[in-house]
Each structure stands twice: as structure tokens, then as C-alpha cells.
Design an enzyme around this catalytic site. Sequence first.
Site, PDB file in Angstrom:
ATOM      1  CE  LYS A 191      83.796  47.161 -37.119  1.00  0.00           C
ATOM      2  NZ  LYS A 191      82.938  46.832 -38.255  1.00  0.00           N
ATOM      3  CD  GLU A 265      96.551  43.767 -46.026  1.00  0.00           C
ATOM      4  OE1 GLU A 265      96.568  44.713 -46.669  1.00  0.00           O
ATOM      5  OE2 GLU A 265      95.693  43.086 -46.090  1.00  0.00           O
ATOM      6  CB  CYS A 299      94.439  45.264 -50.004  1.00  0.00           C
ATOM      7  SG  CYS A 299      94.785  43.701 -49.528  1.00  0.00           S
ATOM      8  CD  GLU A 396      93.182  50.258 -51.913  1.00  0.00           C
ATOM      9  OE1 GLU A 396      92.941  50.832 -50.957  1.00  0.00           O
ATOM     10  OE2 GLU A 396      93.587  49.146 -51.741  1.00  0.00           O
TER      11      GLU A 396
END
Length: 486
Positions: A191, A265, A299, A396
Site C-alpha cells: 500500500k 523503519e 527520515c 522529528e
Amino acid sequence: MSKDKNIFKATWAYADAPESTDHIKIKKQYELFIDGEFVKPSKKKYFDTIDPSNQKKIASIAEASSDDIDKAVAAANKAFTSWSKLPGKERGKYIFRIARLIQERAREFAVIESLDGGKPIRESRDIDIPLAASHFFYYAGWADKLEYAFPNRKVKPVGVAGQIIPWNFPLLMAAWKIAPALATGNTVVLKPAETTSLTALKLAEIIEESGLPKGVVNIVTGAGETGAAIVNHPDVDKIAFTGSTGVGKYIQKATAGTAKKLTLELGGKGANIIFEDAAIDQAVEGIVNAIFFNQGHVCCAGSRLFVQESVADVVIQKLKSRMETLIVGNPLDKNTDIGAINSAKQLKTIKDYIKIGLNEGGEIYQPNCKFPKNGNWCAPTLFLNVSQSHRIVQEEIFGPVLAVQTFRTIDEVVEKANNTPFGLSAGVWTQKGSKIFNLTQRLNAGVVWGNTFNKFDPTSPFGGYKESGFGREGGLHGLRGYVKFD
Ligand code: NAI
Ligand code: MG
């Protein structure tokens, strides 16, 4: 004609030269790719994918319901029986074919990637698409050599792999996930993220063209609910997820106590460390690449900068002047350095963090940027006067926002660099190889770059520690998540 219309015309006239959207086939409506066919979603629901540089709709995308996921998983299960028994050499041929077809359509993929996701065409063209093809080439090579990858062990594929990917590197993440799964004899239900489905669907067309047996790869579109239906499906044997730490935690809970194999991840808050003996001009380019590449939607971005005190003034001054020259704008223009922020939602997140940084007492610097109208734009931003406890240093942001700190000693910078919940990436800039090796031992990060940043290669493993996730993708290590041993 108003001035604005002129600007609009001018940018497209420019784009018409090398990066025209003519001859790029984009359908009005995209269906689900299940069991080798493009099929309508059972609930007949569709959502829009938009161009984040002008907010215009590009196409309608099918939304897969849990019934559609049932069908996709059933197709993958059925296909597994013969696909997993096929000799590795034969599996490899299909994977090589997919790699070559991506190369042949590279320009089309690059333009669609930039249109749908907002990243600069230079990056899609030179990095994302070639690397996606490289991943298929690389893992195609492993398909008939698994006995060398795992000497003296009898390896078996895991079964049906459910793969959920984010919007920052849409085709590349699909390649990272699909290529090793196929090489090891698994079948796939993948997906893409809801804002960037188009290149995964283009990949579905290529997969169909490659003659890959029906049901070996299924591509289903939709948002979080569709993803959760894959995660919770009893006949899925492995989940591979890349995305936010929040969703990663949800998936870890949802799969706990099941037989599902899991790799995650997740986010990061990479430290980019500049020592006084570094080549300063190269380091400044490295800082820019570390945080402004792909609008900072990375990331492993170097979103925390640590500069040794003795060179801090000169580095920061050079960094500010370099930031003045960065071009923010039309993703399809090959001179663009920073494209559009992927979604209005992500732009809001970034703006909220900029406010948080100011409220925490950070000193902001942004060059004067002229933005095109209507799109999602953010100027390259840095914050000085921040410390370890500030939220913009710990969390983040996933945008072009850099938090700058200084340090005196190696011990101090190691302690600061390791002091976040994440452990994905770091960079070290110095002329001394010994200093780099010293730090690679001590930095708690899955990847440590020496005198470079954000460099990727299919042969090297990638993944994190702590809240950045577990499991490795890429390289020999990337095969492990897709095999079990007798
Ligand atoms: P997200 O984690 O919600 O999206 C990633 C993927 O997960 C998408 O395909 C999404 O449809 C899917 N998803 C969402 N909820 C799910 C669920 N309950 N079960 C299964 N799949 C689900 O990320 P989002 O909201 O788009 O971005 C939020 C933040 O996440 C960003 O600001 C950034 O900090 C971080 N992020 C990190 C990424 C990375 O590469 N590490 C990639 C994308 C986002
Ligand atoms: Mg889009």
C-alpha cells in the site's frame, strides 16, 4: 493578462522544454491492482491525489476496503504456492525485467513522482528513480544465490508480505520493499501513502507488462484504515512498514502475540557533526544536502547540526549565505532546490514546529523566498540558540528546519547526538579518519556518514535503533526480514 497568469505561463513554458508533461500518461481514475488485474474497489469509493505545488487534482485513486484487502491477500496466498517453488534463477529473470522497465520509463516515473509528491525533478530524475531500478537489479542478483547469503542454512520465504510505505520516496520505498520480498520467494500486498499513489500504480502497470505471475504483487491504495486492514489480516505473514513512529507503535501492538514477522523503519533526528578540522565549504554543502534534500521529508535527515565552537561563526555565516541562493518553487523546474511540501497537513505540522521553536526562545533565520501561488511552500529555516531540551531538537519535524547547536569536545557531542528517542542516522565531518571511526563506534545510529550525507546504495543496509525502528533494509541484511530458517 495579469502578472500572475504570466508567471504561471512562464513556469510551464519552461517546464515544456525538458520536463513537459506531454506524453506522460496519467489516467483520470486509478483502480486497485489485485491478482494481476486492475479492479474497481468493492465500495466504489475514490479519493483525490493532488499536485502539492498548485493544489490541483491530478487523478482519482481507488480506496481499498477490508473486502478488497481480503481479495488481495487471497490472491497473494494463492500465488505463493507456485512462486515460492520457482527456481531462484527464474524469479530473478522477472525482477531483472521489472528493473529494466523502470529504466526505460525513467523520465515518465520522474515527472509523475515530482507532480504527485512535490519533490524537485532533479532529485526524482537523478536519485529516486535510478535508485529504485538499482534496488530491483541488486535483489534480482540475489534470487539464485540465497545459499551464499545464508551458508549452511535452509532458507524459506515467509509467505505473504504486507508492505506499507510513506510519501517521501514513493517509488523508491516500493522498490526497497518489493525487490527483496520477490527475490526470496514471497508474495506481496503493498500500500502506497495516500498523497503519492501514482508511481506505485505505474509500477503495477510495469509489473503486469513484465509477465510476473498473477497475484505475486498486489498494489492496493487507500489511507490508514486500508493499512490497518493489511496489518490485522490473519493470512499476512510479514509486515514491513516505513512511516511515523506513532503508526509504527500501533503496528507493533497490533502484531504482538501473532506469528507475523515485523520490520519497522520509523522517524529520526539525525545529528550532523562538523569538527573544526573539516573542509568547511564541503561541510556547508553537506549541511544543506542533509536537511534541505527532499524538503527535509527524509527520515534520516541531518536535522540537528552540531558545529565545533571554534568554527561555529564561519560555518553559520557561510550556511546562511548558501541558504540565500536556494531556489524554492516549481518541482518540475530543474533549477529548483526545494520543491513543494508534500501535503497541507505536513505544512501545518512544520509551521506548528516553527512556532514552537520561536516560543521556546530559538533564534530563527529564513532567507527571503518568493513562493509560487497556491502550493504548499516552506522557506529553508534554521534555528540558533536552542538546547537539548527544546522540542525542535528532540522531535522529528520532517521539513526544511534545522536546529543548530555548538560543542567543544568529542565526548560532549557524542552525548548530545545520542540524546533523542531516535537512532537512525548521523554525519561526521573531519579530515581525520580516526575521528570518524571513533564516532561510528559511539554514535547510536544505524547509518553514520563520513564527510557526506544522505547517500544511498542498494548494497548497504539501512535501519535504526531505539524509536527509529528495527530490522534492516538494503544489502544482504535486507534479505533477512523475508526469510525463515528450517
Ligand atoms: P503515517 O505514518 O501516518 O503514514 C505512513 C504510511 O502509513 C501511509 O501509507 C499511511 O497510509 C499508513 N498508515 C497510517 N495509519 C496507519 C495504520 N493505523 N495502520 C497501517 N498503516 C497506516 O505518516 P504521516 O501522518 O503521513 O506523517 C506524519 C509524520 O510521520 C511526519 O511528520 C514524519 O515525522 C513521520 N514520517 C516518517 C517517515 C519516515 O520515513 N520515517 C515517513 C512518513 C512520515
Ligand atoms: Mg499527490
